[in-house]
Design a protein around this motif. Structure first.
Motif, PDB file in Angstrom:
ATOM      1  N   ALA A 112       0.835  -1.208   0.000  1.00 29.45           N
ATOM      2  CA  ALA A 112       0.000   0.000   0.000  1.00 29.45           C
ATOM      3  C   ALA A 112       0.869   1.257   0.000  1.00 29.45           C
ATOM      4  O   ALA A 112       0.604   2.208  -0.748  1.00 29.45           O
ATOM      5  N   TYR A 113       1.898   1.281   0.842  1.00 34.61           N
ATOM      6  CA  TYR A 113       2.807   2.429   0.873  1.00 34.61           C
ATOM      7  C   TYR A 113       3.489   2.638  -0.482  1.00 34.61           C
ATOM      8  O   TYR A 113       3.784   3.765  -0.882  1.00 34.61           O
ATOM      9  N   LEU A 117      -1.367  -0.826  -4.577  1.00 32.06           N
ATOM     10  CA  LEU A 117      -2.745  -1.250  -4.340  1.00 32.06           C
ATOM     11  C   LEU A 117      -3.772  -0.151  -4.594  1.00 32.06           C
ATOM     12  O   LEU A 117      -4.968  -0.353  -4.376  1.00 32.06           O
ATOM     13  N   ASP A 118      -3.319   0.992  -5.057  1.00 35.64           N
ATOM     14  CA  ASP A 118      -4.253   2.098  -5.296  1.00 35.64           C
ATOM     15  C   ASP A 118      -5.387   1.670  -6.227  1.00 35.64           C
ATOM     16  O   ASP A 118      -5.135   1.133  -7.324  1.00 35.64           O
ATOM     17  N   ALA A 128      -6.135  -4.985  11.768  1.00 41.27           N
ATOM     18  CA  ALA A 128      -5.594  -3.755  11.179  1.00 41.27           C
ATOM     19  C   ALA A 128      -6.604  -3.031  10.297  1.00 41.27           C
ATOM     20  O   ALA A 128      -6.275  -2.002   9.704  1.00 41.27           O
ATOM     21  N   GLU A 129      -7.813  -3.547  10.208  1.00 44.80           N
ATOM     22  CA  GLU A 129      -8.778  -3.015   9.239  1.00 44.80           C
ATOM     23  C   GLU A 129      -9.006  -1.510   9.371  1.00 44.80           C
ATOM     24  O   GLU A 129      -8.947  -0.771   8.391  1.00 44.80           O
ATOM     25  N   SER A 133      -7.736   1.209   6.600  1.00 42.91           N
ATOM     26  CA  SER A 133      -8.716   1.975   5.832  1.00 42.91           C
ATOM     27  C   SER A 133      -8.526   3.472   6.019  1.00 42.91           C
ATOM     28  O   SER A 133      -8.747   4.257   5.097  1.00 42.91           O
ATOM     29  N   THR A 134      -8.109   3.871   7.216  1.00 39.36           N
ATOM     30  CA  THR A 134      -7.868   5.283   7.477  1.00 39.36           C
ATOM     31  C   THR A 134      -6.641   5.790   6.717  1.00 39.36           C
ATOM     32  O   THR A 134      -6.654   6.881   6.137  1.00 39.36           O
ATOM     33  N   ARG A 135      -5.581   4.983   6.721  1.00 40.31           N
ATOM     34  CA  ARG A 135      -4.348   5.376   6.044  1.00 40.31           C
ATOM     35  C   ARG A 135      -4.477   5.342   4.524  1.00 40.31           C
ATOM     36  O   ARG A 135      -3.894   6.170   3.819  1.00 40.31           O
ATOM     37  N   PHE A 136      -5.223   4.362   4.027  1.00 44.06           N
ATOM     38  CA  PHE A 136      -5.254   4.130   2.577  1.00 44.06           C
ATOM     39  C   PHE A 136      -6.700   4.081   2.070  1.00 44.06           C
ATOM     40  O   PHE A 136      -7.177   3.021   1.624  1.00 44.06           O
TER      41      PHE A 136
END
Length: 320
Positions: A112-113, A117-118, A128-129, A133-136
């Motif tokens: 993701a970083y 996965l965009d 970690a959901e 979701s907040t970060r990405f």
């Protein structure tokens, strides 16, 4: 076919268990022949210390990516840890050249970083959901899936699902017959669909009712060709229909009809890939009422016909 080359990335404070799952799966030999060539790599090729003070000695550094057919990021050490720019650049280069990339459990964070996965679907550990979701927010997180593949990027949920994901990759690269042999070596179930639930509430049977559902699932898998009624199955599990329905959904993430259909399709795939049985016999053994129903369900699931699947993946195909 040439033996696929698998790259397993290691980093400081890696969890040994996250590392060991793909390390074992992709090192297995069948009939004394390796299925894969596994290469362990780090950023600089130097030994890496795990979170439990073990040392992992890689085969090389980031330059090994050029030799790989598939890259695996097994877990990740910290949600706040953005991968080094050289790793991000190398992963993006690999993806653009056609290399399949896998993030197991929290390894989804690294992908993701990296921006891989965009606007794609992904899975990660259920704990970690919210953070993920907040970060990405640009990533379509599937909160129930064991594993997801979207445009050559594969991500999985927790460590148990990492096993399912690795078996899925073996099946995709080879076939069901080889994946089943690997599962027998590992003494684990041969295949769980990626869309099955992560067993958040009941990872282990905690009551006699949960244990009865587990026993019932084993019974159903062995008797897919039999037509089952929910009342009879509830009675077999010593539950009322309402209680049975609730516990079955909690254990599998599916209704009874959905679960049976998934298992029937899975069995039909294995029969198509590992036998020379005619379609009519496979229809019968898989528990479908007729070939029309079988073909429709198969096409709905895989977007192709059973005959085309058998030609592509069956005995004597190029994928053997």
């Amino acid at each position: 076919m040439a033996i696929p080359v698998i790259g397993l990335f290691v980093y400081a404070n890696i969890n040994p268990f996250h590392f060991s799952i793909p390390h074992i799966i992709f090192n297995i030999k069948i009939e004394d022949k390796p299925l894969f060539e596994l290469k362990i790599f780090s950023i600089d090729g130097q030994p890496v210390k795990t979170e439990h003070s073990m040392m992992i000695i890689p085969d090389g550094g980031i330059e090994l990516i050029k030799e790989l057919d598939l890259i695996i990021i097994p877990g990740w050490d910290d949600f706040n840890h953005k991968p080094e720019p050289i790793l991000i650049d190398s992963l993006n280069w690999a993806y653009k050249t056609g290399i399949r990339i896998v993030g197991l459990c929290y390894g989804t964070y690294a992908l993701a970083y990296a921006g891989l996965l965009d606007h794609k679907k992904a899975a990660t550990h259920w704990m970690a959901e919210q953070d993920f979701s907040t970060r990405f927010p640009q990533i379509q997180l599937d909160r129930d899936a064991l594993y997801v593949e979207d445009q050559r990027i594969v991500t999985s949920a927790g460590t148990g699902a990492a096993l399912d994901c690795c078996l899925y990759l073996v099946r995709e690269i080879y076939n069901a017959q080889i994946a089943n042999k690997v599962s027998r070596v590992m003494v684990i179930p041969p295949h769980r669909e990626g869309g099955q639930a992560q067993f958040i509430e009941q990872p282990v049977a905690k009551s006699s009712q949960d244990a009865q559902i587990n026993l019932l699932l084993d019974f159903l898998r062995k008797n897919l060709a039999t037509q089952h009624q929910i009342e009879g199955l509830a009675e077999r599990a010593h539950m009322t229909r309402r209680t049975f329905t609730r516990h079955f959904k909690k254990a599998t993430g599916m209704t009874l009809v959905e679960w049976l259909n998934t298992e029937k399709i899975k069995l039909s795939c294995e029969l198509l890939e590992t036998t020379n049985l005619p379609i009519e016999k496979i229809t019968e053994l898989s528990g479908f009422n007729n070939t029309v129903s079988f073909r429709k369900n198969f096409r709905d699931k895989y977007g192709t016909s059973p005959q085309a699947w058998k030609k592509a993946f069956g005995i004597g195909s190029d994928k053997q």
